[in-house]
Design an enzyme around this catalytic site. Sequence first.
Site, PDB file in Angstrom:
ATOM      1  N   ASP A   1       0.866  -1.187   0.000  1.00 56.70           N
ATOM      2  CA  ASP A   1       0.000   0.000   0.000  1.00 56.70           C
ATOM      3  C   ASP A   1       0.899   1.232   0.000  1.00 56.70           C
ATOM      4  OD1 ASP A   1      -2.065   1.742   0.078  1.00 56.70           O
ATOM      5  OD2 ASP A   1      -2.779   1.206   2.066  1.00 56.70           O
ATOM      6  N   ALA A   2       1.372   1.576  -1.206  1.00 57.56           N
ATOM      7  CA  ALA A   2       2.366   2.632  -1.360  1.00 57.56           C
ATOM      8  C   ALA A   2       1.827   3.849  -2.096  1.00 57.56           C
ATOM      9  CB  ALA A   2       3.577   2.084  -2.115  1.00 57.56           C
ATOM     10  N   LYS A   3       0.737   3.666  -2.848  1.00 60.49           N
ATOM     11  CA  LYS A   3       0.092   4.752  -3.602  1.00 60.49           C
ATOM     12  C   LYS A   3       1.098   5.539  -4.434  1.00 60.49           C
ATOM     13  CE  LYS A   3      -3.745   5.069  -0.334  1.00 60.49           C
ATOM     14  NZ  LYS A   3      -3.245   4.081   0.662  1.00 60.49           N
ATOM     15  N   ARG A   4       1.901   4.823  -5.184  1.00 59.81           N
ATOM     16  CA  ARG A   4       2.867   5.469  -6.065  1.00 59.81           C
ATOM     17  C   ARG A   4       2.146   6.048  -7.279  1.00 59.81           C
ATOM     18  NH1 ARG A   4       5.545   5.273  -1.820  1.00 59.81           N
ATOM     19  NH2 ARG A   4       7.552   4.210  -1.700  1.00 59.81           N
TER      20      ARG A   4
ATOM     21  N   THR B   1      -0.496  -0.431  -4.769  1.00 55.42           N
ATOM     22  CA  THR B   1      -1.506   0.591  -5.022  1.00 55.42           C
ATOM     23  C   THR B   1      -0.869   1.744  -5.787  1.00 55.42           C
ATOM     24  OG1 THR B   1      -1.108   1.558  -2.826  1.00 55.42           O
ATOM     25  CG2 THR B   1      -2.943   0.005  -3.035  1.00 55.42           C
TER      26      THR B   1
END
Length: 271
Positions: free
Chosen positions: A91-94, A118
């Site tokens: 869950d890094a939302k790069r 993510t």
Amino acid sequence: MTRAELFSQIQKKSSFLCVGLDADITKIPTHLKSEADPIYSFCRQIIEETADYAVAYKPNIAFFEALGPQGWETLQKVVELIPKEIFTIADAKRGDIGNTSKLYAKAFFEKMDFDSVTVAPYMGADSVTPFLEFEDKWVILLALTSNAGSMDFQLIKDENGKPLYQSVLEKSQEWGSPENLMYVVGATRGELIGEVRKLVPDNFFLVPGVGAQGGNLNDVAKYGMNSSCGLLVNSSRGIIYASRERDFAQVAKQEAKKLQVEMTELLEKYL
């Protein structure tokens, strides 16, 4: 992990539970803080006690990054702890472009061996497609989130009355397939989950917001489930911080079991 393998685990465990590893050093039980690597110890015990009920784990990368170099080492050890048949989500939302996205993908897919990451779609195709070049790896694209600020952009309508999140869903279908592309859809959005499902009938959804954030599991299943379940419902605080005493892992197991029992009933009802 392939789509078929993921669905097989859902069927085997009668569960579509994702346990979020939001391992906050300020919230873990006090007795762990004297250990050499308290976050690792915390996550290890959570995983050991909940693995029978979870089909996915989602380490929130920020909680590890915040600890500096040791946090990255801890994250790698935590990922290695997770049984291979359980789906892993970074869950890094790069959300950068070109070579930068490709290097982020290499970090999470090759170096750390996550199954998925993510990704934020704001910068368009060239921020997402590098992640989709890796075989049997997944992009989980932010689509309709449940945070208050999501209304700043996601629900803005164009001249035809179409909300931005719907444009994201439609355009992204050109980039990937149900075999490598999932969407984040917040549980607290209720019937909007059904609107998302109409646009992307076959893709999996990662659904945060059940539990501490107030999302309703029955509504998620009612509006979001498809013929291969199509759901990974995440619970973080409601499981991992159900107790902050020495029994925290056992209490986490009990909470995971409660959700798994509900999920079994919903799978029988809707699948």
